[in-house]
Design a protein around this motif. Structure first.
Motif, mmCIF file in Angstrom:
data_model
loop_
_atom_site.group_PDB
_atom_site.id
_atom_site.type_symbol
_atom_site.label_atom_id
_atom_site.label_comp_id
_atom_site.label_asym_id
_atom_site.label_seq_id
_atom_site.Cartn_x
_atom_site.Cartn_y
_atom_site.Cartn_z
ATOM 1 N N GLY A 269 1.006 -1.163 -0.133
ATOM 2 C CA GLY A 269 0.182 0.572 0.098
ATOM 3 C C GLY A 269 1.112 1.405 -0.010
ATOM 4 O O GLY A 269 1.688 1.445 0.439
ATOM 5 N N PRO A 270 0.132 2.300 -0.631
ATOM 6 C CA PRO A 270 1.724 4.008 -0.401
ATOM 7 C C PRO A 270 1.760 3.676 0.903
ATOM 8 O O PRO A 270 0.794 3.648 1.987
ATOM 9 N N ASP A 271 2.553 5.224 1.217
ATOM 10 C CA ASP A 271 2.789 5.481 2.239
ATOM 11 C C ASP A 271 1.546 6.179 3.156
ATOM 12 O O ASP A 271 1.189 6.947 2.863
ATOM 13 N N GLY A 272 2.122 5.791 4.617
ATOM 14 C CA GLY A 272 0.312 6.177 5.702
ATOM 15 C C GLY A 272 -0.687 5.313 5.072
ATOM 16 O O GLY A 272 -1.590 5.619 5.510
ATOM 17 N N ALA A 273 -0.570 3.985 4.330
ATOM 18 C CA ALA A 273 -1.653 3.637 4.550
ATOM 19 C C ALA A 273 -2.240 2.299 5.584
ATOM 20 O O ALA A 273 -3.365 2.079 6.047
ATOM 21 N N GLY A 274 -1.270 2.191 6.666
ATOM 22 C CA GLY A 274 -1.779 1.862 7.842
ATOM 23 C C GLY A 274 -0.795 0.199 8.060
ATOM 24 O O GLY A 274 -1.390 0.093 8.816
ATOM 25 N N LEU B 169 -3.983 -5.685 -0.780
ATOM 26 C CA LEU B 169 -3.733 -4.126 -1.023
ATOM 27 C C LEU B 169 -4.338 -3.385 0.140
ATOM 28 O O LEU B 169 -5.411 -2.936 0.708
ATOM 29 N N LEU B 170 -2.909 -2.497 0.551
ATOM 30 C CA LEU B 170 -3.956 -1.427 1.481
ATOM 31 C C LEU B 170 -4.024 0.018 1.106
ATOM 32 O O LEU B 170 -3.174 0.208 0.358
ATOM 33 N N SER B 171 -5.321 0.732 1.544
ATOM 34 C CA SER B 171 -4.913 2.288 1.393
ATOM 35 C C SER B 171 -5.459 3.117 2.102
ATOM 36 O O SER B 171 -7.166 1.708 3.081
ATOM 37 N N ALA B 172 -5.637 3.873 3.098
ATOM 38 C CA ALA B 172 -5.996 4.683 3.956
ATOM 39 C C ALA B 172 -7.044 3.682 4.683
ATOM 40 O O ALA B 172 -7.679 3.723 5.443
ATOM 41 N N ASP C 47 1.133 -2.584 -12.024
ATOM 42 C CA ASP C 47 0.459 -2.269 -12.579
ATOM 43 C C ASP C 47 -1.634 -2.634 -11.881
ATOM 44 O O ASP C 47 -2.096 -1.470 -12.167
ATOM 45 N N VAL C 48 -1.582 -3.367 -11.160
ATOM 46 C CA VAL C 48 -2.533 -4.253 -10.535
ATOM 47 C C VAL C 48 -2.811 -3.096 -10.156
ATOM 48 O O VAL C 48 -4.146 -2.772 -9.717
ATOM 49 N N PHE C 49 -1.782 -2.648 -8.750
ATOM 50 C CA PHE C 49 -2.050 -1.876 -7.403
ATOM 51 C C PHE C 49 -2.496 -0.614 -8.042
ATOM 52 O O PHE C 49 -3.499 -0.366 -7.172
#
Ligand SMILES: Nc1ncnc2c1ncn2[C@@H]1O[C@H](COP(=O)(O)OP(=O)(O)OP(=O)(O)O)[C@@H](O)[C@H]1O
Ligand SMILES: [Mg+2]
Lengths: 313, 378
Positions: free
Chosen positions: A41-46, A210-213, A301-303
């Motif tokens: 996951g992106p930075d800060g996703a947890g 896949l983590l986000s927020a 790419d999927v991400f």
């Protein structure tokens, strides 16, 4: 790997707030015994917050966490002898040598001397560190410190290994060594949970979340995630990736572009129709361009596609 | 509590201490320097305390009194003043520490009432010097009084035996021979141990948080008690070394008589060290950065140890409310113990009260310190 066995790690409805900020927001996933499970996951996703809660270092505000048949929320100490945790930013005792650092952690887990010596030799050999036994930890390079951290974490025999971006700052050769060690652990039946910023590394995992927020967007094997991706991926060869990305931003049927070496990757709904369209708009802005071809999507790419789908933008 | 984990912590801590020679040198040199600076600062600076005299009478009798101050090795009459304004100015500019004001009717009142007030004004910015100078001045005045009392008696015969010429505060805390050093040095040892002990351990937890070693450490099965005992044991040994250094200096360099037993001093010093290193550890566990922990530990120990321990300022001369507070100041018990062991040769039985207080204090501080350390991130 036995996906039908009861999970060794299970989270449900986990929430963690830091003041106003919600770092983890109703997180739920389960890890089967002997899996290599990746948190991406992106930075800060947890990711870090999640691993810390699994290791019993941070109490969640809501939800249940079970690790190795232990309720981590109720009894965080009970889980500690069963896990190895390698924090994202950790320090070693710089005044101590490599061997002394390893011995220290072995003793904290009450590893018998014979086992300790055998495991130390094996881990140091596997990470190419045997020659550095008597080195002060403070004198090691960044990548070496990272390898020593892994060795310290693995010197006892854990059921579950939690690694927070273990290969950040590690050279490619060392990364291969890292993964060799992880595969060997998996073969021994150890469950591994790791977070990673390198998406090519994510492909090596058995399953990914896949983590986000602070939420799980998708959780599946890398192959299934790729299959789930809508449309196709085009590789655009160009020396001016940024200009090309700007030119394609917001075009009909063209998803968010990902900068890669030698150009960009974009997700499109219909390659046959979009390739001429892309050529045209790049020519209009006089962005030099080479080959454009459909390729097999990578996790990266999927991400990008899946995270972009989920976010409001 | 598991021995293997405890020993692992202790061994690691020892390796860190011995491989950081700079910190080790500071830990051993600081007490050494402090013993010399403070040991001499207090006992020797008080020779030739500058005195200003505002003699408003200028009679034979008043000159006689001033002569006593001039004759004393502890004072030097540096200035004669002729107005009150000069006096304030002299004190302000620190031209003198003590100003003596002799009233215009000094000899007259002495003759008529048999007693005459003399005003002594002290510059109390340096409270140590002021207190001691006050004591010396009172002593000079007492001797002067005694002498004129005798001459009066001789002159007036038996009937004048009730004659008391100058009332002098007799609560002077140092002895007749003015051997203030004998009282100060043992107390100084206590104060130095209080400061150094807390500083030694104030960094031990905070450093692990700052260097990032703590997140890994708290993910292991080590318990708060194992961590505390393992970390404090090496510092207790270091504390013993510092104590031996200070005590040897007190006996062999400052020549303070040691009348007690090694056993008594060992037991009581160990109790005291447990309290001070426990306080440092407690602060370190609560405040997770090194600078903050070190400063809090310094402030929490330096003021009470200097002002409320009875090391310079006698506790029984403090206001009742302040006296009550001093019961919380652990250093006061050890100051009392060290002075008694040195000068009176007291044993454990005679010191039961302060020893029990210290033991209770040590148990409470260590229990709190173990509880204060949480294996949790914030
Ligand atoms: N101790 C803390 N106090 C306050 N906010 C925090 C704390 N730890 C994390 N956060 C916040 O929680 C969110 C999630 O952080 P976390 O470190 O878990 O993300 P991450 O996925 O590990 O990111 P990265 O890739 O940068 O390591 C971020 O917005 C972060 O600022
Ligand atoms: Mg992180």
């Amino acid at each position: 790997m036995s996906p039908d066995a009861p999970p060794v790690v299970a989270l449900d409805g986990v929430v963690k707030r830091f003041g106003e900020r919600v770092a983890v927001d109703g997180l739920a996933f389960a890890v089967a015994p002997g899996e290599i499970f990746g948190l991406v996951g992106p930075d800060g996703a947890g990711k870090t917050t999640t691993l810390r809660m699994l290791a019993g270092l941070l109490p969640p505000d809501a939800g249940t966490i079970r690790v190795a048949d232990t309720d981590v929320v109720a009894a965080p100490e009970a889980v500690k002898a069963r896990i190895s945790y390698m924090p994202q930013r950790f320090g070693l005792y710089e005044e101590l040598t490599v061997a002394e650092n390893i011995r220290f952690y072995a003793d904290l887990f009450e590893v018998p001397r014979r086992v300790r010596e055998e495991r130390t030799d094996r881990l140091l050999a596997a990470s190419g560190m045997t020659a550095f036994r008597a080195f002060r930890a403070g004198k090691l390079s960044g990548g070496m410190k990272q390898k020593l951290g892994l060795t310290c974490a693995l010197v006892h025999t854990p059921d579950i290994v939690l690694l927070d971006e273990p290969t950040t700052g590690v050279d490619p050769v060392s990364r291969r060594e890292f993964w060799a060690i992880l595969y060997r652990l998996r073969a021994e039946g150890v469950t591994i949970l790791l977070s990673t910023a390198y998406l090519d590394e994510a492909e090596r995992c058995d399953r990914l979340a896949l983590l986000s927020a602070g939420r799980v967007l998708h959780c599946d094997t890398p192959a299934a995630l790729k299959a789930r991706m809508p449309g196709a991926v085009l590789a655009i060869m160009t020396g001016s990736g940024r200009a090309a990305r700007a030119a394609l931003d917001g075009q009909e049927g063209v998803g968010r572009a990902l900068l890669v070496g030698g150009g960009l990757h974009v997700v499109v709904d219909d390659p046959a129709r979009r390739i001429p369209q892309i050529r045209a708009s790049l020519a209009e802005r006089s962005v030099p361009v080479g080959d454009i071809a459909a390729i097999a999507p990578g996790v990266e790419d999927v991400f990008m596609a899946l995270v972009a789908d989920a976010s409001p933008r | 509590m598991r021995a293997k984990r405890l020993l692992a912590i202790a061994r690691k801590e020892v390796l860190q201490i011995v491989r950081d020679p700079r910190s080790l040198m500071i830990a051993l040199l600081m007490p050494f320097l402090q013993m010399f600076l403070l040991g001499y600062g207090i006992s020797l600076d008080l020779k030739h305390v500058p005195v200003c005299v505002f003699d408003r009478e200028r009679s034979q009798t008043s000159e006689d009194l001033v002569a006593r101050f001039e004759a004393s090795a502890y004072f030097a009459v540096t200035r004669r003043l002729s107005q009150y304004a000069e006096l304030t100015d002299a004190i302000d500019r620190r031209a003198c520490v003590l100003a003596l004001v002799i009233p215009p009717d000094f000899s007259e009142r002495l003759a008529a009432d048999g007693t005459a007030p003399v005003q002594a004004i002290l510059d109390a910015t340096d409270t140590n010097t002021a207190t001691i100078a006050y004591g010396y001045a009172a002593n000079v005045l007492a001797r002067y009084s005694a002498e004129i009392g005798e001459t009066e008696r001789a002159r007036q015969g038996e009937t004048a035996s009730l004659f008391v010429p100058v009332e002098v505060d007799s609560r002077v805390w140092f002895n007749e021979d003015l051997e203030s050093r004998n009282f100060i040095i043992p107390g100084l040892v206590a104060v130095i141990l209080a400061l150094v002990g807390a500083q030694l351990t104030a960094l031990t937890i905070a450093r692990e948080w700052e260097r990032g070693t703590m997140e890994l450490l708290i993910s292991t099965p080590v318990t708060a008690t194992e961590l505390m005992v393992g970390k404090l044991a090496p510092y207790l040994v270091l504390g013993w070394a510092v104590s031996v250094l200070c005590l040897l200096l007190a006996v062999f360099w400052f020549a303070v008589p040691f009348r007690g037993t090694i056993g008594t001093i060992f037991v009581t010093t160990t109790l005291f060290l447990l309290v001070v290193i426990g306080i440092g550890y407690l602060v370190s566990a609560l405040i997770r950065d090194q600078l903050g922990a070190s400063q809090v530990a310094l402030i929490a120990t330096i003021l009470p140890a200097n002002l409320l321990s009875g090391y310079i300022f006698p506790i029984d001369q403090m206001p009742a409310a302040v006296q009550a507070i001093t019961y919380l100041v652990y250093t006061r018990y050890y100051v009392e113990i060290v002075k008694a062991v040195f000068l009176k040769g007291s044993g454990l039985a005679a010191l039961a009260l302060p020893v029990v207080f210290l033991a209770v204090y040590a148990a409470a501080v260590l229990a709190l310190a173990a509880l204060a350390f949480r294996k949790r991130l914030r």
